[in-house]
Write a protein that holds these residues in place. Structure first.
Motif, PDB file in Angstrom:
ATOM      1  N   MET A 123       7.930   7.503   1.855  1.00 54.80           N
ATOM      2  CA  MET A 123       7.726   6.642   3.017  1.00 54.80           C
ATOM      3  C   MET A 123       6.589   7.170   3.898  1.00 54.80           C
ATOM      4  O   MET A 123       5.936   6.384   4.583  1.00 54.80           O
ATOM      5  CB  MET A 123       8.996   6.547   3.872  1.00 54.80           C
ATOM      6  CG  MET A 123      10.209   5.956   3.192  1.00 54.80           C
ATOM      7  SD  MET A 123      10.000   4.281   2.618  1.00 54.80           S
ATOM      8  CE  MET A 123      10.090   3.397   4.114  1.00 54.80           C
ATOM      9  N   PHE A 152       3.703   8.402   2.951  1.00 53.81           N
ATOM     10  CA  PHE A 152       2.444   7.865   2.452  1.00 53.81           C
ATOM     11  C   PHE A 152       2.310   6.396   2.831  1.00 53.81           C
ATOM     12  O   PHE A 152       1.251   5.932   3.249  1.00 53.81           O
ATOM     13  CB  PHE A 152       2.377   8.018   0.926  1.00 53.81           C
ATOM     14  CG  PHE A 152       2.375   9.446   0.462  1.00 53.81           C
ATOM     15  CD1 PHE A 152       1.200  10.171   0.393  1.00 53.81           C
ATOM     16  CD2 PHE A 152       3.557  10.078   0.110  1.00 53.81           C
ATOM     17  CE1 PHE A 152       1.195  11.484  -0.022  1.00 53.81           C
ATOM     18  CE2 PHE A 152       3.558  11.396  -0.303  1.00 53.81           C
ATOM     19  CZ  PHE A 152       2.377  12.099  -0.376  1.00 53.81           C
ATOM     20  N   ILE A 153       3.428   5.670   2.675  1.00 48.54           N
ATOM     21  CA  ILE A 153       3.402   4.245   3.002  1.00 48.54           C
ATOM     22  C   ILE A 153       3.120   4.060   4.492  1.00 48.54           C
ATOM     23  O   ILE A 153       2.298   3.224   4.881  1.00 48.54           O
ATOM     24  CB  ILE A 153       4.736   3.582   2.602  1.00 48.54           C
ATOM     25  CG1 ILE A 153       4.931   3.701   1.078  1.00 48.54           C
ATOM     26  CG2 ILE A 153       4.779   2.134   3.030  1.00 48.54           C
ATOM     27  CD1 ILE A 153       6.278   3.247   0.583  1.00 48.54           C
ATOM     28  N   LEU A 213      -0.533   4.744   5.388  1.00 48.37           N
ATOM     29  CA  LEU A 213      -1.383   3.636   4.925  1.00 48.37           C
ATOM     30  C   LEU A 213      -1.194   2.403   5.802  1.00 48.37           C
ATOM     31  O   LEU A 213      -2.151   1.681   6.105  1.00 48.37           O
ATOM     32  CB  LEU A 213      -1.052   3.307   3.460  1.00 48.37           C
ATOM     33  CG  LEU A 213      -1.612   4.292   2.441  1.00 48.37           C
ATOM     34  CD1 LEU A 213      -0.986   4.076   1.078  1.00 48.37           C
ATOM     35  CD2 LEU A 213      -3.131   4.140   2.351  1.00 48.37           C
TER      36      LEU A 213
END
Lengths: 349, 313
Positions: free
Chosen positions: A152, A154-155, A158
């Motif tokens: 999560m 990384f998400i 981004l």
């Protein structure tokens, strides 16, 4: 030779073990400093000067410690209930971007005494939302939350990058991906004039005390501890495991989100994707260094901040890579793990 | 639709899939081996970073590429020893010990790299592994350029997957590993030393992880930069669950994941008007989705994450 569980833990050992662990970590990173060809004691002296040598550096160290206290608390409350929230970094960013979204235009008309607390709550809630997804996956599909909460991160970064490149982009930032700044009156008051140190430090320390009181004095605190020590036994004893974990998750994610909100409102005023130099991950170390004790987190965060702020000056003057700070902090986590082990076990021949 | 078809029909996509999958195959096999013996190794992200760094550094200082891979493997094994001391001998929480190893290994990598290679405008490079044209097969239309023009470590990854599958399911060593992962007490009753098995599995597994990292600097790219592992280690941990702890399925899972990754990269340039971050998110979202789908069906090694102490239950 075998390991044997200690019947009782002497006080000198409980206090001495963490101190020994830090000394061992400093000695090990001293070897690395020596290999780099620099005088070891001089290097550590410069770290202390870099962190405390002047009014500016001392306030800078405390400013740096503030988000670490909050992400450290976030990890400590979760780990105590064996909820492996490794997602504080993402929760931090979501809290930060929520503040930027609501504090720049949407709610900017509100007066400061209402706006500031409201934004802090919004930041905390954004962090909660992000941790509830891995928790839901654990409770519903029994997926280990370590990997999901970590992915999560990384998400989330981004997602933040998308917003500050798109709808939340500051048109005045010369094309840099940077969020619109929060309103001036949404910024946290300074603790000390002419420094970056803001009232967030006081908030973090007060929260550490509150978390300590919650854990030691309330039914919820006892239940979250029981859920961590022995989930089956806890359920047998009538602890509502799912509900307890949801509360723990909200507390943990909320603290991490708050860390992001406070960093935006206290220091930068806007969000970029390098707002956090790994505050979320460092929070895990802080929590472990404190042996998951909320009051200990305050001191562990200070130690970590000293290393990071102090190493900057040391590295510039002695030509050692600044990464030595990360190495020392990581080493102290490992030595602390071993030290805590020996408070519980002894070696018998 | 024709855009999608064009992407799928290009040999370049299929060649990229194998390339992207290679570090994931090594990493997933390494993590799988550790977990089969009952040890969760969350040190993977850091161990891959260290492998990438030390492999590159060896070659930069004159070693040949295979020696670089070997150095990475040995370094990975040393981190395996560290993780074993913490989790097997001392029996500490495998989650926390693994995170500690990851934090230490990655920050140590950056430190050593910066110490030896000072900051420069353009990062120094090496000559990486070159694609090998497999005789005859590489001249096949479409299949040739897609599958048979990879670098040597990619072929090695597939061979390692097959060997590991054989070892785990067809040899006495594999039986000992599986027993230790399921029930170390029963394994000990059968004359297996669970401590030794766990040490061995974690050391070899960590060596494989480091080789996966070294592939990044010695074949996929030609230089080292911090954060280049970019969460691949964590995706490997997810792939182990997806693979239900089976090497064959790990190979398939890594290829499937690499397919989505290569596909989204090409879609990014083909489709306009969608923020590129959406495409970059998909691999992570897919990993989480795969975990949700597979976690309940997967048969976890029963003693995973349980420390083993003689005479203590």
């Amino acid at each position: 030779m075998r390991l044997e569980r200690r019947e009782q833990r002497p006080l000198w050992l409980m206090i001495g073990a963490p101190v020994l662990a830090i000394i061992a970590a400093l000695a090990l990173s001293g070897i690395l400093i020596a290999i780099a060809g620099a005088p070891v004691f001089e290097a550590y002296r410069r770290i202390l000067i870099g962190a405390f040598g002047s009014r500016l550096s001392a306030t800078e160290t405390l400013t740096r410690a503030t988000p670490l206290m909050l992400t450290g608390l976030a990890a400590a409350v979760a780990f105590r209930a064996r909820l492996w929230n490794i997602g504080a970094e993402g929760q931090f960013y979501l809290g930060a971007i929520a503040v930027a979204a609501f504090g720049s235009k949407l709610l900017a008309g509100l007066p400061a005494p209402i706006l500031i607390p409201l934004l802090l709550v919004i930041g905390a809630m954004a962090g909660m939302v992000l941790i509830l997804i891995p928790l839901w996956l654990r409770l519903r599909f029994s997926v280990d939350e370590v990997v999901t909460s970590l992915l999560m991160n990384f998400i989330a970064v981004l997602f933040v990058s998308m917003l500050i490149d798109g709808v939340l982009k500051d048109p005045l930032a010369f094309g840099w991906p940077q969020s619109q700044p929060v309103a001036d009156h949404a910024m946290l008051p300074k603790l000390i004039a002419r420094s970056r140190l803001h009232i967030g430090l006081a908030i973090a320390v007060v929260l550490a005390v509150i978390v300590y009181l919650i854990q030691s004095r309330t039914v919820f605190g006892m239940q979250s501890r029981a859920a961590g020590l022995n989930p089956q036994g806890a359920v047998f004893a009538g602890v509502p495991l799912g509900r307890t974990l949801v509360k723990v998750a909200c507390l943990s994610g909320g603290l991490a989100g708050l860390a992001g909100a406070i960093e935006v409102m206290g220091v930068k005023g806007y969000v970029t994707t390098d707002l956090s130099p790994g505050f979320g991950y460092a929070g895990i170390v802080v929590a472990m260094l404190a042996n998951l004790n909320p009051i200990g987190v305050v001191f562990a965060a200070l130690f970590t901040a000293i290393m990071f702020v102090g190493a900057d000056g040391m590295s510039r003057s002695l030509g050692i890579p600044t990464y030595i700070a990360d190495v020392t902090v990581a080493l102290s986590l490992l030595t602390m793990l071993v030290a805590l082990f020996f408070t519980q076990y002894r070696i018998r021949r | 639709m024709s855009v999608l078809f064009d992407i799928l029909a290009s040999a370049g996509l299929w060649a990229a899939i194998l390339r992207i999958a290679t570090p994931l195959i090594f990493g997933t096999l390494g993590a799988l081996l550790c977990e089969r013996a009952g040890v969760l190794n969350l040190g993977i992200e850091g161990i891959m970073t260290f492998g990438a760094m030390i492999g590159w550094l060896s070659v930069y200082h004159g070693a040949d590429l295979w020696t670089g891979l070997l150095v990475a493997a040995i370094a990975g094994g040393i981190f395996g020893v560290l993780h074993s001391v913490l989790t097997v001998t001392l029996g500490l929480s495998q989650h926390v010990a693994g995170l500690g190893v990851t934090l230490f290994a990655s920050s140590f990598s950056y430190y050593v790299f910066r110490l030896i290679v000072p900051v420069a405008g353009t990062p120094p490079t090496i000559v990486p592994f070159q694609p090998i044209d497999v005789p005859f097969l590489s001249s096949l239309p479409f299949l040739g350029p897609a599958l048979f023009t990879q670098t040597a470590p990619t072929y090695l990854a597939i061979v390692v997957a097959l060997i590991l599958a054989y070892v785990i399911f067809r040899t006495p060593v594999g039986l000992a590993i599986r027993m230790t992962g399921e029930n170390p007490h029963a394994a000990e009753a059968q004359g297996v030393n669970p401590m030794k098995v766990r040490y061995g599995a974690v050391i070899v597994g960590s060596a494989l992880m480091a080789v996966g990292g070294a592939f990044l600097t010695l074949s996929a790219f030609n230089s080292f930069f911090p954060t280049m592992v970019q969460g691949r280690g964590w995706i490997c941990i997810a792939l182990v669950v997806f693979a239900s702890w089976r090497p064959g399925r790990a190979l398939f899972g890594a290829l499937l994941f690499a397919f989505f990754d290569a596909f989204q990269l090409r879609l990014q340039t083909a489709v306009e008007g969608v923020p590129y971050q959406i495409f970059l998110m998909t691999p992570y979202i897919l990993s989480i989705a795969a975990l949700a789908v597979m976690a309940r069906r997967a048969r976890v090694p029963q003693a995973l994450m349980q420390p083993y102490r003689r005479g203590e239950r």
